[in-house]
Motif scaffolding. Structure first.
Motif, PDB file in Angstrom:
ATOM      1  N   MET A  81      -4.199 -65.268  -2.191  1.00 20.55           N
ATOM      2  CA  MET A  81      -5.019 -66.144  -1.417  1.00 20.55           C
ATOM      3  C   MET A  81      -6.227 -65.440  -0.846  1.00 20.55           C
ATOM      4  N   THR A  82      -6.361 -64.044  -0.959  1.00 21.35           N
ATOM      5  CA  THR A  82      -7.475 -63.314  -0.389  1.00 21.35           C
ATOM      6  C   THR A  82      -8.457 -62.824  -1.444  1.00 21.35           C
ATOM      7  N   ALA A  83      -8.472 -63.424  -2.606  1.00 26.23           N
ATOM      8  CA  ALA A  83      -9.345 -62.919  -3.650  1.00 26.23           C
ATOM      9  C   ALA A  83     -10.787 -63.343  -3.480  1.00 26.23           C
ATOM     10  N   VAL A  84     -11.066 -64.425  -2.739  1.00 27.52           N
ATOM     11  CA  VAL A  84     -12.440 -64.881  -2.593  1.00 27.52           C
ATOM     12  C   VAL A  84     -13.145 -64.035  -1.554  1.00 27.52           C
ATOM     13  N   THR A  85     -14.216 -63.355  -1.929  1.00 30.73           N
ATOM     14  CA  THR A  85     -14.993 -62.560  -1.002  1.00 30.73           C
ATOM     15  C   THR A  85     -16.455 -62.873  -1.159  1.00 30.73           C
ATOM     16  N   ALA A  86     -17.206 -62.716  -0.089  1.00 31.28           N
ATOM     17  CA  ALA A  86     -18.641 -62.948  -0.143  1.00 31.28           C
ATOM     18  C   ALA A  86     -19.273 -62.183   0.995  1.00 31.28           C
ATOM     19  N   ILE A  87     -20.597 -62.147   1.006  1.00 26.98           N
ATOM     20  CA  ILE A  87     -21.316 -61.442   2.046  1.00 26.98           C
ATOM     21  C   ILE A  87     -21.782 -62.433   3.082  1.00 26.98           C
ATOM     22  N   GLY A  88     -21.294 -62.290   4.313  1.00 27.93           N
ATOM     23  CA  GLY A  88     -21.679 -63.185   5.383  1.00 27.93           C
ATOM     24  C   GLY A  88     -22.800 -62.606   6.201  1.00 27.93           C
ATOM     25  N   ASN A  89     -23.254 -63.345   7.213  1.00 26.05           N
ATOM     26  CA  ASN A  89     -24.298 -62.825   8.068  1.00 26.05           C
ATOM     27  C   ASN A  89     -23.682 -62.037   9.211  1.00 26.05           C
ATOM     28  N   GLY A 131      -9.502 -67.439 -13.436  1.00 29.46           N
ATOM     29  CA  GLY A 131      -8.555 -68.527 -13.200  1.00 29.46           C
ATOM     30  C   GLY A 131      -7.182 -68.216 -13.767  1.00 29.46           C
ATOM     31  N   LEU A 132      -7.152 -67.620 -14.959  1.00 26.20           N
ATOM     32  CA  LEU A 132      -5.871 -67.265 -15.574  1.00 26.20           C
ATOM     33  C   LEU A 132      -5.125 -66.256 -14.721  1.00 26.20           C
ATOM     34  N   LEU A 133      -5.865 -65.272 -14.186  1.00 27.58           N
ATOM     35  CA  LEU A 133      -5.240 -64.234 -13.377  1.00 27.58           C
ATOM     36  C   LEU A 133      -4.856 -64.746 -11.992  1.00 27.58           C
ATOM     37  N   PHE A 134      -5.841 -65.392 -11.307  1.00 26.86           N
ATOM     38  CA  PHE A 134      -5.674 -65.712  -9.904  1.00 26.86           C
ATOM     39  C   PHE A 134      -4.912 -67.010  -9.656  1.00 26.86           C
ATOM     40  N   ILE A 135      -4.855 -67.887 -10.668  1.00 27.45           N
ATOM     41  CA  ILE A 135      -4.131 -69.150 -10.499  1.00 27.45           C
ATOM     42  C   ILE A 135      -2.875 -69.166 -11.370  1.00 27.45           C
ATOM     43  N   THR A 136      -3.042 -69.105 -12.678  1.00 26.06           N
ATOM     44  CA  THR A 136      -1.926 -69.292 -13.604  1.00 26.06           C
ATOM     45  C   THR A 136      -0.852 -68.209 -13.443  1.00 26.06           C
ATOM     46  N   ILE A 137      -1.253 -66.965 -13.671  1.00 21.03           N
ATOM     47  CA  ILE A 137      -0.281 -65.868 -13.634  1.00 21.03           C
ATOM     48  C   ILE A 137       0.135 -65.560 -12.202  1.00 21.03           C
ATOM     49  N   TYR A 138      -0.851 -65.499 -11.310  1.00 21.01           N
ATOM     50  CA  TYR A 138      -0.585 -65.190  -9.898  1.00 21.01           C
ATOM     51  C   TYR A 138       0.456 -66.143  -9.300  1.00 21.01           C
ATOM     52  N   ALA A 139       0.223 -67.441  -9.455  1.00 18.69           N
ATOM     53  CA  ALA A 139       1.117 -68.426  -8.852  1.00 18.69           C
ATOM     54  C   ALA A 139       2.508 -68.378  -9.474  1.00 18.69           C
ATOM     55  N   THR A 162      -0.737 -56.419   0.199  1.00 19.24           N
ATOM     56  CA  THR A 162      -1.164 -55.116  -0.314  1.00 19.24           C
ATOM     57  C   THR A 162      -2.309 -55.259  -1.302  1.00 19.24           C
ATOM     58  N   MET A 163      -2.718 -56.486  -1.596  1.00 13.72           N
ATOM     59  CA  MET A 163      -3.798 -56.707  -2.548  1.00 13.72           C
ATOM     60  C   MET A 163      -5.052 -55.893  -2.256  1.00 13.72           C
ATOM     61  N   PRO A 164      -5.509 -55.779  -0.976  1.00 11.40           N
ATOM     62  CA  PRO A 164      -6.703 -54.965  -0.718  1.00 11.40           C
ATOM     63  C   PRO A 164      -6.554 -53.511  -1.142  1.00 11.40           C
ATOM     64  N   VAL A 165      -5.326 -52.999  -1.151  1.00 12.52           N
ATOM     65  CA  VAL A 165      -5.104 -51.630  -1.608  1.00 12.52           C
ATOM     66  C   VAL A 165      -5.450 -51.516  -3.085  1.00 12.52           C
ATOM     67  N   PHE A 166      -4.993 -52.484  -3.879  1.00 13.50           N
ATOM     68  CA  PHE A 166      -5.298 -52.476  -5.303  1.00 13.50           C
ATOM     69  C   PHE A 166      -6.804 -52.645  -5.548  1.00 13.50           C
ATOM     70  N   SER A 171       1.698 -60.173  -8.603  1.00 12.42           N
ATOM     71  CA  SER A 171       0.735 -61.215  -8.229  1.00 12.42           C
ATOM     72  C   SER A 171      -0.401 -60.629  -7.400  1.00 12.42           C
ATOM     73  N   ALA A 172      -0.094 -59.610  -6.576  1.00 13.34           N
ATOM     74  CA  ALA A 172      -1.136 -58.937  -5.799  1.00 13.34           C
ATOM     75  C   ALA A 172      -2.106 -58.198  -6.724  1.00 13.34           C
ATOM     76  N   VAL A 173      -1.573 -57.602  -7.783  1.00 11.47           N
ATOM     77  CA  VAL A 173      -2.435 -56.929  -8.763  1.00 11.47           C
ATOM     78  C   VAL A 173      -3.359 -57.940  -9.436  1.00 11.47           C
ATOM     79  N   CYS A 174      -2.818 -59.100  -9.813  1.00  7.07           N
ATOM     80  CA  CYS A 174      -3.638 -60.147 -10.446  1.00  7.07           C
ATOM     81  C   CYS A 174      -4.760 -60.592  -9.514  1.00  7.07           C
ATOM     82  N   ALA A 175      -4.444 -60.787  -8.232  1.00  8.53           N
ATOM     83  CA  ALA A 175      -5.455 -61.199  -7.268  1.00  8.53           C
ATOM     84  C   ALA A 175      -6.519 -60.124  -7.098  1.00  8.53           C
ATOM     85  N   ALA A 176      -6.110 -58.852  -7.138  1.00  4.74           N
ATOM     86  CA  ALA A 176      -7.062 -57.752  -6.991  1.00  4.74           C
ATOM     87  C   ALA A 176      -8.028 -57.690  -8.179  1.00  4.74           C
TER      88      ALA A 176
END
Length: 298
Positions: A1-9, A83-91, A112-116, A167-172
């Motif tokens: 669930m933490t795979a979406v990242t972006a640059i904020g202000n 999508g295959l990694l973060f939705i199909t396989i991850y879930a 632990t996803m941020p570690v990967f 699943s954490a590896v897939c999200a990373a």
């Protein structure tokens, strides 16, 4: 669930950002518990299909109303892999892992996803990853090992923990792959495409999923509907708002609240009581992630 990242202000945490942070943490934490309820009547892949095919509908509506331009083939290909990694396989991995791992421990393992991400960024992108990063990585993995090795039944190796770690590896990997897209596409548009393309493989199990939902008790159907609406549709939307109003690094710090919240919700909702060994492992996993992130930002 933490795979979406972006640059904020660089604005402070205002009321809107704080409200969206609270909604994101609560919905994402409760997802681990709702998955446990859904697995009472649905197979892991059926639960994933019900959740993400359902969420693909509002995602498609969003694209039609706000982003009608279809990405080029190369971008679509990258989105499909994500999508295959973060939705199909991850879930599928996460749901299968939660057959034997309680909601709280599952959330700590997934966190632990941020570690990967840090390890991959150091290896593939040349980002700094010193001795502190490796110490934090070792600490996190030792914590996961404790979670996997012990519960109320005594010491044993729980393959469910290994699957959730997968699943954490897939999200990373998905996080690394989507970074170039977020530089030129809105975060919500990227997530909408990822949801749709990642949900498509679940069409293969749609007939059995419909049959399982029809035979499932009301509590299971309610948990599935909750998964579609709260953690997946609303949670991702509020997280995108957070990322627009805060720098990504600062925003991600709030996600440390997800595992403890999931543990508390699991205790209140399902009566899941963490073991002493599990609590020690959870603390080590979370501390390791914190060490990696602090070291990485220096």
């Amino acid at each position: 669930m933490t795979a979406v990242t972006a640059i904020g202000n660089r604005r402070g945490v205002d009321g809107v950002a704080l409200a969206c942070i609270a909604v994101t943490v609560l919905t994402w934490a409760s997802a681990f518990v709702a998955i446990r309820v859904g697995l009472r009547a649905l197979a892991p892949v059926e639960l994933a299909a019900a959740r993400y095919l359902g969420a693909a509908l509002p995602a498609g509506l969003y694209l039609v109303l706000r982003h009608r331009t279809v990405p080029d083939l190369r971008t679509l290909g990258r989105l499909a892999v994500i999508g295959l990694l973060f939705i199909t396989i991850y879930a599928t991995l996460l749901n299968t892992g939660e057959l034997t791992i309680a909601a709280g421990p599952a959330s700590f393992i997934l966190n632990t996803m941020p570690v990967f991400v840090a390890v991959m960024a150091a290896t593939l992108l040349g980002e700094r990853f010193g001795a502190g990063g490796w110490i934090g990585t070792a600490l996190s993995f030792a914590g996961v090992a404790l979670i996997a090795a012990g519960d109320a039944a005594g010491l044993h190796l729980d393959t469910g923990a290994v699957l959730i770690l997968g699943s954490a590896v897939c999200a990373a990997v998905a996080s690394i792959l989507q970074k170039p897209l977020l530089a030129r596409m809105p975060a919500l548009a990227v997530m909408a495409w990822v949801l749709i393309l990642g949900a498509l493989p679940f069409l293969l199990v749609l007939p059995s999923t419909i049959g399982a939902l029809a035979a499932a008790p009301a509590a299971v159907n309610a948990s599935v509907l909750y998964l579609v609406l709260a953690p997946t549709t609303i949670g991702y939307a509020t997280w995108a708002v957070v990322l627009k109003r805060l720098p990504a690094g600062r925003a991600s710090n709030f996600l440390y609240c997800v595992p403890p919240t999931a543990t508390l919700i699991g205790f209140v909702w399902l009566g899941e009581t963490p073991t002493t060994l599990g609590l020690i492992g959870a603390a080590m996993a979370l501390a390791g992630v914190a060490v990696v992130n602090v070291t990485r930002r220096r």
